[in-house]
Design a protein around this motif. Structure first.
Motif, mmCIF file in Angstrom:
data_model
loop_
_atom_site.group_PDB
_atom_site.id
_atom_site.type_symbol
_atom_site.label_atom_id
_atom_site.label_comp_id
_atom_site.label_asym_id
_atom_site.label_seq_id
_atom_site.Cartn_x
_atom_site.Cartn_y
_atom_site.Cartn_z
ATOM 1 N N PHE A 115 -22.157 44.701 -37.426
ATOM 2 C CA PHE A 115 -22.222 44.073 -38.749
ATOM 3 C C PHE A 115 -23.354 44.652 -39.595
ATOM 4 C CE2 PHE A 115 -19.055 41.240 -37.185
ATOM 5 C CZ PHE A 115 -18.411 40.778 -38.320
ATOM 6 N N ARG A 116 -24.429 45.065 -38.962
ATOM 7 C CA ARG A 116 -25.490 45.723 -39.732
ATOM 8 C C ARG A 116 -25.006 47.064 -40.277
ATOM 9 N NH1 ARG A 116 -28.282 44.836 -42.669
ATOM 10 N NH2 ARG A 116 -30.051 46.217 -42.265
ATOM 11 N N GLU A 117 -24.192 47.769 -39.490
ATOM 12 C CA GLU A 117 -23.636 49.042 -39.965
ATOM 13 C C GLU A 117 -22.737 48.829 -41.189
ATOM 14 O OE1 GLU A 117 -21.631 50.897 -36.718
ATOM 15 O OE2 GLU A 117 -23.486 51.309 -35.605
ATOM 16 N N ARG A 118 -22.178 47.639 -41.293
ATOM 17 C CA ARG A 118 -21.300 47.330 -42.425
ATOM 18 C C ARG A 118 -22.070 46.733 -43.611
ATOM 19 N NH1 ARG A 118 -16.603 43.711 -40.863
ATOM 20 N NH2 ARG A 118 -15.046 45.234 -41.438
ATOM 21 N N GLY A 119 -23.366 46.635 -43.483
ATOM 22 C CA GLY A 119 -24.185 46.168 -44.596
ATOM 23 C C GLY A 119 -24.474 44.690 -44.608
ATOM 24 N N ALA A 120 -24.079 43.970 -43.562
ATOM 25 C CA ALA A 120 -24.276 42.518 -43.529
ATOM 26 C C ALA A 120 -25.731 42.163 -43.240
ATOM 27 C CB ALA A 120 -23.368 41.891 -42.480
ATOM 28 N N GLN A 121 -26.161 41.032 -43.801
ATOM 29 C CA GLN A 121 -27.417 40.412 -43.406
ATOM 30 C C GLN A 121 -27.094 39.473 -42.239
ATOM 31 O OE1 GLN A 121 -30.531 41.121 -45.083
ATOM 32 N NE2 GLN A 121 -29.152 42.747 -45.755
ATOM 33 N N VAL A 122 -27.786 39.630 -41.138
ATOM 34 C CA VAL A 122 -27.431 38.935 -39.898
ATOM 35 C C VAL A 122 -28.535 37.975 -39.482
ATOM 36 C CG1 VAL A 122 -26.880 39.216 -37.443
ATOM 37 C CG2 VAL A 122 -26.005 40.865 -39.118
ATOM 38 N N THR A 123 -28.135 36.761 -39.116
ATOM 39 C CA THR A 123 -29.047 35.810 -38.485
ATOM 40 C C THR A 123 -28.627 35.652 -37.035
ATOM 41 O OG1 THR A 123 -29.414 34.594 -40.542
ATOM 42 C CG2 THR A 123 -29.923 33.441 -38.483
ATOM 43 N N VAL A 124 -29.529 35.988 -36.122
ATOM 44 C CA VAL A 124 -29.286 35.859 -34.690
ATOM 45 C C VAL A 124 -29.908 34.562 -34.205
ATOM 46 C CG1 VAL A 124 -29.827 36.800 -32.406
ATOM 47 C CG2 VAL A 124 -29.165 38.339 -34.261
ATOM 48 N N VAL A 125 -29.134 33.763 -33.473
ATOM 49 C CA VAL A 125 -29.654 32.547 -32.852
ATOM 50 C C VAL A 125 -29.445 32.672 -31.355
ATOM 51 C CG1 VAL A 125 -29.701 30.038 -32.907
ATOM 52 C CG2 VAL A 125 -28.770 31.298 -34.851
ATOM 53 N N ASP A 126 -30.546 32.588 -30.598
ATOM 54 C CA ASP A 126 -30.437 32.762 -29.152
ATOM 55 C C ASP A 126 -31.671 32.172 -28.488
ATOM 56 O OD1 ASP A 126 -30.014 33.891 -26.458
ATOM 57 O OD2 ASP A 126 -28.636 35.276 -27.449
ATOM 58 N N ARG A 127 -31.481 31.674 -27.258
ATOM 59 C CA ARG A 127 -32.637 31.213 -26.484
ATOM 60 C C ARG A 127 -33.465 32.384 -25.971
ATOM 61 N NH1 ARG A 127 -29.329 26.496 -23.621
ATOM 62 N NH2 ARG A 127 -28.347 28.257 -22.598
ATOM 63 N N GLU A 128 -32.810 33.545 -25.821
ATOM 64 C CA GLU A 128 -33.489 34.732 -25.308
ATOM 65 C C GLU A 128 -34.108 35.526 -26.451
ATOM 66 O OE1 GLU A 128 -33.826 35.133 -22.072
ATOM 67 O OE2 GLU A 128 -32.667 33.286 -21.832
ATOM 68 N N VAL A 171 -34.446 43.457 -31.587
ATOM 69 C CA VAL A 171 -34.069 44.212 -32.776
ATOM 70 C C VAL A 171 -35.208 44.218 -33.797
ATOM 71 C CG1 VAL A 171 -32.488 44.310 -34.735
ATOM 72 C CG2 VAL A 171 -31.618 43.745 -32.467
ATOM 73 N N GLN A 172 -35.595 45.410 -34.224
ATOM 74 C CA GLN A 172 -36.582 45.551 -35.297
ATOM 75 C C GLN A 172 -35.839 46.047 -36.530
ATOM 76 O OE1 GLN A 172 -39.804 44.636 -34.925
ATOM 77 N NE2 GLN A 172 -39.299 44.009 -32.837
ATOM 78 N N ASP A 173 -35.402 45.126 -37.357
ATOM 79 C CA ASP A 173 -34.536 45.455 -38.484
ATOM 80 C C ASP A 173 -34.740 44.389 -39.551
ATOM 81 O OD1 ASP A 173 -32.426 45.763 -40.287
ATOM 82 O OD2 ASP A 173 -30.959 46.267 -38.748
ATOM 83 N N GLU A 174 -35.126 44.824 -40.747
ATOM 84 C CA GLU A 174 -35.397 43.849 -41.804
ATOM 85 C C GLU A 174 -34.136 43.119 -42.248
ATOM 86 O OE1 GLU A 174 -35.168 46.946 -45.608
ATOM 87 O OE2 GLU A 174 -37.096 46.124 -44.956
ATOM 88 N N GLY A 175 -32.967 43.632 -41.856
ATOM 89 C CA GLY A 175 -31.724 42.962 -42.188
ATOM 90 C C GLY A 175 -31.285 41.946 -41.145
ATOM 91 N N VAL A 176 -32.114 41.743 -40.118
ATOM 92 C CA VAL A 176 -31.793 40.787 -39.058
ATOM 93 C C VAL A 176 -32.888 39.733 -38.978
ATOM 94 C CG1 VAL A 176 -31.371 40.458 -36.586
ATOM 95 C CG2 VAL A 176 -30.552 42.535 -37.719
ATOM 96 N N VAL A 177 -32.499 38.483 -39.148
ATOM 97 C CA VAL A 177 -33.404 37.341 -38.969
ATOM 98 C C VAL A 177 -33.138 36.753 -37.595
ATOM 99 C CG1 VAL A 177 -34.010 35.023 -39.768
ATOM 100 C CG2 VAL A 177 -33.487 36.834 -41.426
ATOM 101 N N VAL A 178 -34.185 36.599 -36.813
ATOM 102 C CA VAL A 178 -34.036 36.078 -35.450
ATOM 103 C C VAL A 178 -34.585 34.663 -35.382
ATOM 104 C CG1 VAL A 178 -34.611 36.390 -33.016
ATOM 105 C CG2 VAL A 178 -34.208 38.393 -34.468
ATOM 106 N N ILE A 179 -33.759 33.743 -34.951
ATOM 107 C CA ILE A 179 -34.187 32.364 -34.715
ATOM 108 C C ILE A 179 -34.057 32.121 -33.221
ATOM 109 C CG2 ILE A 179 -33.702 29.928 -35.164
ATOM 110 C CD1 ILE A 179 -32.573 30.784 -37.875
ATOM 111 N N ARG A 180 -35.198 32.048 -32.562
ATOM 112 C CA ARG A 180 -35.192 31.847 -31.118
ATOM 113 C C ARG A 180 -35.305 30.360 -30.810
ATOM 114 N NH1 ARG A 180 -39.174 34.465 -26.450
ATOM 115 N NH2 ARG A 180 -37.935 33.691 -24.666
ATOM 116 N N GLY A 181 -34.322 29.849 -30.103
ATOM 117 C CA GLY A 181 -34.330 28.438 -29.759
ATOM 118 C C GLY A 181 -32.982 28.001 -29.235
ATOM 119 N N ASP A 182 -32.905 26.733 -28.897
ATOM 120 C CA ASP A 182 -31.710 26.153 -28.296
ATOM 121 C C ASP A 182 -30.822 25.554 -29.384
ATOM 122 O OD1 ASP A 182 -29.843 24.652 -26.800
ATOM 123 O OD2 ASP A 182 -31.305 24.395 -25.184
#
Length: 314
Positions: free
Chosen positions: A29-42, A46-57
């Motif tokens: 999805f980043r290759e397609r230009g999307a802004q991505v929010t990742v939600v994961d306990r782990e 990824v070091q990418d300004e287009g990816v927001v990481v929310i770590r949690g349950d």
């Protein structure tokens, strides 16, 4: 509904985005230009300004509400209890993590008018059909808490599509393999580790049980096709060709050049004789046909193991 094309900017929430499949979906999805929010306990590396990481349950309402915001264009829900064995050992937790959290995400999607919701589902929703071919219109007859929770999620999605006009699609994956799965304990990584260490593997029964193995890149493409298609319902994402365990081992031998000795052991109770799927309707509904045959996929997986895991297993 408009599809996402390269260069478009949209906002995608990917739960389980730090996992084996999730990492590849984020990259696609980043290759397609999307802004991505990742939600994961782990943690997510990824070091990418287009990816927001929310770590949690995702069981935490605050985590869900931080992830799914007004303006979100779609949710790709990959996070779940995926182990059949664990689901039998802890059915209540499996319900909470698979069904309750999916419902809460659907509710947030409804509240914020999120138009798309894609779920990683399973052919286990139809139970054991013996050696018969699995199609996407078979009755739901799950035989484990894992299968039952995924069936329940599919029904919830159908209800939200019908009542609120949401575009919901359940993708029933077969056995996914590919680069990035060295931490897994499924049979393909066991074979790869055996090849790296000149070791062998244990095979349940006679090894003639058949499985459909689908390469990771095909699964990722199935997800992007489902996103673009606007299909409401379900679709099987697999290779469309089942192979025996012995045929799988022989193909890995060819790809790796390693002998990989086999020790046959008694099969546990409940071992399915075959998983044979018909993917022809997926070509009609979401435009999916697999691009990789087994040998090509295993070769790419072997290259990954050579690059990433040779030193770890020595």
């Amino acid at each position: 509904m408009a599809s996402l094309i390269p260069g478009d900017v949209c906002n995608v929430v990917i739960t389980g985005g730090s996992g084996f499949i999730g990492r590849a979906v984020v990259a696609a999805f980043r290759e397609r230009g999307a802004q991505v929010t990742v939600v994961d306990r782990e943690p997510c590396a990824v070091q990418d300004e287009g990816v927001v990481v929310i770590r949690g349950d995702l069981a935490d309402p605050e985590i869900r509400e931080r992830a799914v915001l007004p303006g979100t264009d779609g949710i790709i829900h990959l996070a779940a209890v995926t182990s059949v064995l664990r689901s039998v050992e802890m059915p209540a937790r499996t319900y909470t993590e698979n069904v309750a959290i999916t419902h809460e995400l659907l509710e947030l999607a409804r509240m914020h008018r999120v138009p798309r919701f894609i779920l990683a589902s399973t052919n286990a929703v139809v139970g054991d059909v013996g050696t018969s071919t699995i199609t996407d219109d078979l009755a739901l007859r799950p035989l484990t808490p894992y299968g039952a929770t995924k069936a329940a999620c599919e029904m919830l999605m159908s209800g939200y599509a019908g009542a609120f006009g949401m575009t919901t699609c359940a993708l029933r994956f077969t056995n996914v393999y590919g680069p990035g799965m060295s931490h897994k304990d499924s049979f393909v990584p066991r074979l790869m580790r055996a090849a790296l260490t000149d070791g062998g593997v244990k095979v349940y029964g006679d090894g003639l049980q058949r499985r459909d193995l689908v390469f990771l890149d095909d699964v990722v493409r199935g997800i992007t096709l489902a996103w673009d298609s606007g299909h409401v319902g379900r679709a099987i994402v697999g290779a469309g060709r089942s192979v025996s365990v012995l045929e799988l081992i022989e193909t890995v031998r060819q790809v790796t050049g390693c002998p990989i000795p086999v020790a046959h052991v008694p099969a546990p109770g409940g071992e399915m004789p075959a998983v044979v799927v018909d993917i022809s309707r997926s070509a009609e509904t979401i435009g999916y046909t697999p691009a990789y045959d087994l040998k090509a996929g295993l070769a790419a997986t072997w290259e990954y193991f050579l690059d990433h895991d040779r030193q770890k297993v020595r």
